[in-house]
Design a protein around this motif. Sequence first.
Motif, PDB file in Angstrom:
ATOM      1  N   LYS A 109       1.124  -1.226   0.096  1.00  0.00           N
ATOM      2  CA  LYS A 109      -0.059   0.143  -0.100  1.00  0.00           C
ATOM      3  C   LYS A 109       1.005   1.367  -0.158  1.00  0.00           C
ATOM      4  O   LYS A 109       1.109   2.282  -0.847  1.00  0.00           O
ATOM      5  CB  LYS A 109      -1.045   0.173   1.460  1.00  0.00           C
ATOM      6  N   LEU A 113       1.136   4.088  -2.288  1.00  0.00           N
ATOM      7  CA  LEU A 113       0.511   5.392  -2.083  1.00  0.00           C
ATOM      8  C   LEU A 113       2.178   6.438  -2.532  1.00  0.00           C
ATOM      9  O   LEU A 113       1.597   7.451  -3.416  1.00  0.00           O
ATOM     10  CB  LEU A 113       0.428   5.593  -0.981  1.00  0.00           C
ATOM     11  N   ARG A 116       0.812   7.080  -6.704  1.00  0.00           N
ATOM     12  CA  ARG A 116       0.415   7.995  -6.800  1.00  0.00           C
ATOM     13  C   ARG A 116       0.662   9.204  -6.684  1.00  0.00           C
ATOM     14  O   ARG A 116       0.604   9.988  -6.876  1.00  0.00           O
ATOM     15  CB  ARG A 116      -0.560   7.819  -6.235  1.00  0.00           C
ATOM     16  N   ASN A 184      -5.443   7.989   0.199  1.00  0.00           N
ATOM     17  CA  ASN A 184      -6.382   7.400  -0.257  1.00  0.00           C
ATOM     18  C   ASN A 184      -7.720   8.816  -0.757  1.00  0.00           C
ATOM     19  O   ASN A 184      -7.238   9.343  -2.079  1.00  0.00           O
ATOM     20  CB  ASN A 184      -7.546   6.057  -0.990  1.00  0.00           C
ATOM     21  N   GLN A 188      -6.829  11.856  -3.936  1.00  0.00           N
ATOM     22  CA  GLN A 188      -8.266  11.302  -4.896  1.00  0.00           C
ATOM     23  C   GLN A 188      -9.254  12.583  -4.483  1.00  0.00           C
ATOM     24  O   GLN A 188      -9.022  13.036  -5.844  1.00  0.00           O
ATOM     25  CB  GLN A 188      -9.378  10.359  -3.799  1.00  0.00           C
TER      26      GLN A 188
END
Length: 404
Positions: A109, A113, A116, A184, A188
């Motif tokens: 995870k 991240l 991203r 997240n 987002q």
Amino acid sequence: MTESHPSDATALGKCKGPHTVIIARGDHIRHFTVRPWLATAAACVALSAVTAYFGATTYLVLRDDLMSAAVSRQARMQQAYEDRISALRFQVDRITSRQMLDQQLVENKVSELLNRQAALAGLNSKLAPLLPRKAEAPSPAPLETTPIRGVAGALGFQPETERKPSGDGLSRADQADRAFVALNRSLQSVETEQLSNLTRLTSDAYRTADGIETALASAGLEVDRESGEATGGPYLPSSHASDFDTKVEELGEALDRLQSVRTQATSLPLANPAAGSPVTSTFGVRTDPLLGRPALHAGIDFRASVGAPAVATGKGKVVSAGWNGGYGRMVEIDHGNGYATRFAHLSEIDVSEGEEVKAGQIIGRTGNTGRSTGPHLHYEVRKDGSALDPLRFLKAGRMLRDFL
């Protein structure tokens, strides 16, 4: 035979004195006296011997059964201990495996991240060269949660420790899940904000370009779209392109158009050469002030005292700076695309031929030189040598003040 005293009772059990036992065998006669305590002791000894015999016999008979029971009990205890040890070892292995799995999930995870986050940073780098000075690239909103690289450490996540519940009843893995959910959501929201900013910037770019073109068109000035063919239509991205990439492409197209019309607009002489000074004579046919006959006035006149500044109305190159007949001291600036401006009747010239100037730069001082009846500034705008009405350019400049 047994002999007793006459005073004694006939019953042996009731005799209080000693008993005499006589044993006769032929001519031999023997006798001895049996006292009551001695008889009692002998009976006790005999009873003890009988009891001991039967006890030993019973022990010998039951010894194997007792030993077997003891051995079975020890075996059961040993088996119970071994089962307990195996259960504890299985629990330890299960906890260790679960912690290793949780650690792997956390690492995956975190890696996702980080990727991203790197992608978001790359998006900003794509936007930076596209945006003009007044349109800044949208920057990611600050994350209100733990930094991505410090999530596992901040939660105290270690594979060799047991998952202990926290004060709110959640394990560390559950806390990590909550942190990742929050991150997240934050990422987002950043992506959503970037897309929103791209849409807004694209709309602003098109609106500004349309405003510049409208302002120039209202002043009778045309803008070259620099397009080889007449094409158009709404932008419909292909299905394989991402939303961000398509919006970046659309923004790039809008900014290219905006940059094109802005470059053309800024190359035009749109500023006021004598801000604050009233116009005393307009462009067109008028009565000549010296001859009193109709004549074409190729520019406009601003009332100004001697020595007032005259400024360039756009960037360009000085092509003439000196005395020029009826213009007196005159400066002419070439702005490109066939446009040129003239400043006449100057008392002083502050630029020289070949010098590059920008809008708002002082190029000289107003005066009363040449064919003039008093101190003023004569200002002309020409396109390919033909005189145009400077008021059209001043009007467009006022309209474009908020766009340029």
